[in-house]
Design a protein around this motif. Sequence first.
Motif, mmCIF file in Angstrom:
data_model
loop_
_atom_site.group_PDB
_atom_site.id
_atom_site.type_symbol
_atom_site.label_atom_id
_atom_site.label_comp_id
_atom_site.label_asym_id
_atom_site.label_seq_id
_atom_site.Cartn_x
_atom_site.Cartn_y
_atom_site.Cartn_z
ATOM 1 N N PRO A 1 0.807 -1.243 0.000
ATOM 2 C CA PRO A 1 0.000 0.000 0.000
ATOM 3 C C PRO A 1 0.827 1.274 0.000
ATOM 4 C CG PRO A 1 -0.923 -1.595 1.517
ATOM 5 C CD PRO A 1 0.373 -2.167 1.054
ATOM 6 N N HIS A 2 2.055 1.228 0.527
ATOM 7 C CA HIS A 2 2.887 2.432 0.548
ATOM 8 C C HIS A 2 3.306 2.849 -0.862
ATOM 9 C CE1 HIS A 2 5.617 5.419 2.149
ATOM 10 N NE2 HIS A 2 6.610 4.917 1.435
ATOM 11 N N LEU A 3 3.274 1.910 -1.806
ATOM 12 C CA LEU A 3 3.666 2.215 -3.178
ATOM 13 C C LEU A 3 2.547 2.875 -3.967
ATOM 14 C CD1 LEU A 3 5.528 -1.132 -4.002
ATOM 15 C CD2 LEU A 3 6.494 0.989 -3.091
ATOM 16 N N ILE A 4 1.346 2.882 -3.423
ATOM 17 C CA ILE A 4 0.190 3.449 -4.111
ATOM 18 C C ILE A 4 -0.018 4.879 -3.627
ATOM 19 C CG2 ILE A 4 -2.284 3.197 -4.561
ATOM 20 C CD1 ILE A 4 -1.997 0.239 -4.020
ATOM 21 N N ASN A 5 -0.299 5.765 -4.540
ATOM 22 C CA ASN A 5 -0.486 7.170 -4.199
ATOM 23 C C ASN A 5 -1.703 7.349 -3.289
ATOM 24 O OD1 ASN A 5 -1.475 10.111 -4.708
ATOM 25 N ND2 ASN A 5 0.582 10.058 -5.557
ATOM 26 N N ALA A 6 -1.600 8.315 -2.386
ATOM 27 C CA ALA A 6 -2.699 8.578 -1.455
ATOM 28 C C ALA A 6 -3.974 8.980 -2.174
ATOM 29 C CB ALA A 6 -2.290 9.669 -0.464
ATOM 30 N N LEU A 7 -3.851 9.581 -3.369
ATOM 31 C CA LEU A 7 -5.045 9.941 -4.136
ATOM 32 C C LEU A 7 -5.876 8.705 -4.471
ATOM 33 C CD1 LEU A 7 -3.482 12.545 -6.605
ATOM 34 C CD2 LEU A 7 -5.054 13.028 -4.729
ATOM 35 N N VAL A 8 -5.187 7.608 -4.774
ATOM 36 C CA VAL A 8 -5.896 6.369 -5.111
ATOM 37 C C VAL A 8 -6.690 5.882 -3.913
ATOM 38 C CG1 VAL A 8 -5.606 3.985 -5.875
ATOM 39 C CG2 VAL A 8 -4.142 5.777 -6.822
ATOM 40 N N PHE A 9 -6.082 5.919 -2.734
ATOM 41 C CA PHE A 9 -6.800 5.480 -1.537
ATOM 42 C C PHE A 9 -7.973 6.406 -1.228
ATOM 43 C CE2 PHE A 9 -2.691 3.386 -0.543
ATOM 44 C CZ PHE A 9 -3.196 2.101 -0.435
ATOM 45 N N GLY A 10 -7.815 7.691 -1.498
ATOM 46 C CA GLY A 10 -8.929 8.609 -1.296
ATOM 47 C C GLY A 10 -10.107 8.281 -2.191
ATOM 48 N N VAL A 11 -9.817 7.986 -3.457
ATOM 49 C CA VAL A 11 -10.884 7.639 -4.402
ATOM 50 C C VAL A 11 -11.534 6.313 -4.003
ATOM 51 C CG1 VAL A 11 -11.380 7.050 -6.799
ATOM 52 C CG2 VAL A 11 -9.844 8.959 -6.269
ATOM 53 N N LEU A 12 -10.714 5.315 -3.680
ATOM 54 C CA LEU A 12 -11.254 4.011 -3.296
ATOM 55 C C LEU A 12 -12.108 4.113 -2.034
ATOM 56 C CD1 LEU A 12 -8.185 1.657 -3.921
ATOM 57 C CD2 LEU A 12 -10.274 1.830 -5.275
ATOM 58 N N ALA A 13 -11.632 4.872 -1.053
ATOM 59 C CA ALA A 13 -12.407 5.028 0.176
ATOM 60 C C ALA A 13 -13.746 5.697 -0.101
ATOM 61 C CB ALA A 13 -11.607 5.832 1.207
ATOM 62 N N GLY A 14 -13.740 6.670 -1.021
ATOM 63 C CA GLY A 14 -14.997 7.317 -1.386
ATOM 64 C C GLY A 14 -15.984 6.341 -1.997
ATOM 65 N N PHE A 15 -15.485 5.445 -2.870
ATOM 66 C CA PHE A 15 -16.356 4.432 -3.476
ATOM 67 C C PHE A 15 -16.851 3.429 -2.443
ATOM 68 C CE2 PHE A 15 -14.168 5.361 -7.667
ATOM 69 C CZ PHE A 15 -15.281 5.984 -8.204
ATOM 70 N N ILE A 16 -15.987 3.067 -1.500
ATOM 71 C CA ILE A 16 -16.353 2.052 -0.516
ATOM 72 C C ILE A 16 -17.435 2.546 0.431
ATOM 73 C CG2 ILE A 16 -15.495 0.777 1.493
ATOM 74 C CD1 ILE A 16 -12.820 0.517 0.014
ATOM 75 N N PHE A 17 -17.368 3.830 0.812
ATOM 76 C CA PHE A 17 -18.273 4.335 1.844
ATOM 77 C C PHE A 17 -19.426 5.174 1.296
ATOM 78 C CE2 PHE A 17 -14.332 3.645 4.291
ATOM 79 C CZ PHE A 17 -14.844 2.868 5.323
ATOM 80 N N ASN A 18 -19.516 5.342 -0.020
ATOM 81 C CA ASN A 18 -20.635 6.130 -0.538
ATOM 82 C C ASN A 18 -21.943 5.365 -0.339
ATOM 83 O OD1 ASN A 18 -21.160 4.383 -2.776
ATOM 84 N ND2 ASN A 18 -19.577 5.390 -3.958
ATOM 85 N N PRO A 19 -23.105 6.017 -0.487
ATOM 86 C CA PRO A 19 -24.377 5.363 -0.155
ATOM 87 C C PRO A 19 -24.595 4.024 -0.842
ATOM 88 C CG PRO A 19 -24.712 7.711 -0.452
ATOM 89 C CD PRO A 19 -23.283 7.449 -0.822
ATOM 90 N N GLY A 20 -24.114 3.874 -2.067
ATOM 91 C CA GLY A 20 -24.267 2.595 -2.755
ATOM 92 C C GLY A 20 -22.980 1.811 -2.814
ATOM 93 N N GLY A 21 -22.063 2.102 -1.913
ATOM 94 C CA GLY A 21 -20.752 1.481 -1.935
ATOM 95 C C GLY A 21 -20.710 0.102 -1.313
ATOM 96 N N MET A 22 -19.476 -0.409 -1.156
ATOM 97 C CA MET A 22 -19.289 -1.789 -0.726
ATOM 98 C C MET A 22 -19.783 -2.021 0.700
ATOM 99 S SD MET A 22 -15.738 -3.982 -0.620
ATOM 100 C CE MET A 22 -15.103 -3.037 0.776
ATOM 101 N N VAL A 23 -19.537 -1.054 1.600
ATOM 102 C CA VAL A 23 -19.921 -1.262 2.995
ATOM 103 C C VAL A 23 -21.432 -1.401 3.128
ATOM 104 C CG1 VAL A 23 -19.917 -0.231 5.290
ATOM 105 C CG2 VAL A 23 -17.883 -0.057 3.854
ATOM 106 N N ASN A 24 -22.155 -0.497 2.517
ATOM 107 C CA ASN A 24 -23.618 -0.580 2.603
ATOM 108 C C ASN A 24 -24.154 -1.802 1.868
ATOM 109 O OD1 ASN A 24 -23.698 1.698 4.146
ATOM 110 N ND2 ASN A 24 -24.305 3.076 2.481
#
Length: 332
Positions: free
Chosen positions: A145-168
């Motif tokens: 994960p340290h090799l991946i840019n923080a922007l990528v994690f920001g985008v992925l986290a947004g997709f995961i936690f959005n109303p229709g994302g993976m968590v919900n």
Amino acid sequence: MSVGLKEPRAGKAALQNPDSRKPVTRKASAQGRQPGSSIDVQRKKLLVPFVGPAFVLYTVLFIVPALGAVWISLHKWAGSGPMKFVGLDNYGRIFRDPLFLSSFGNTLLLLFVVGAAIFILAFAMTLVLRDMAGKKVVRNVIFFPHLINALVFGVLAGFIFNPGGMVNSLLAPLGVTDPPKWLAQDNIFPLIMVTLVCTTTGYFTTILMAGVDRIPPYYYEDCALAGATAFQRLRYVILPLTWDVFGTCAVLWTISSVKIFEIVWVFGGSSGAGVPPTQSWTAAVYTYVNAFSGQSTPAYGAATASAVLSLALISVLVVLLRRAMRRDAVEF
């Protein structure tokens, strides 16, 4: 069998044991050399050709821009046109701004709370993986994960936690018909903290594992012969011989945490507002918004003042950390 072990050789007593395997300190070895020796003369001759170019480069790329930033912070300036000298008014302005105080407080939360969680988990993982078969593979995986840019994690986290994302989506089969609004303004910053812990722990685990792996095996053998418990081995062997590694990790995290910007900007903006909600701002985000976004006339002077304060925070914390964790460097 009860063993009255207080300090095995790898602890403080190891520095005084006359055994040939004992560690030595750089301080002790330096005291054994007479001032004005040939080694010192050679070092002084090599100082200018080797250190000089690096010092000039450091001055041009860091010291000069830093002094320029301090100068700009004393002026009212919109990025172009004349600069009006206002002295310390910019600093007074940002200290009276509740938004700056909350942003600075969020930065301190990242520094201390997230930092504590990262180091506790990283050290626990280091102890678990120390004798595990295939730890090299695990180390590569957790470092990835340290090799991946923080922007990528920001985008992925947004997709995961959005109303229709993976968590919900995972909560729906469990009968949760009204899932939490993860990206609500009050929830974004805690989620950012959790995301930083998950994405950064592996990096520091790798560094701590390298420090633990360099400890010679005979220290553990001596502890086993002395009947040392696991806690005694941790206290008198692992911690003393990896103290310098902990210090390095603490400095690295201090510098990184004060500069955190990308993941906050992308993750916070995933709620649809573009600019992250103010509850999630850090000092770096506050500086950026004042300089480039959120207002018709950029306030470069005030933005630079907040950047100077961040630099001062890093400098003071690094000096305090180095003093608090200073001890003779052990060579073995």
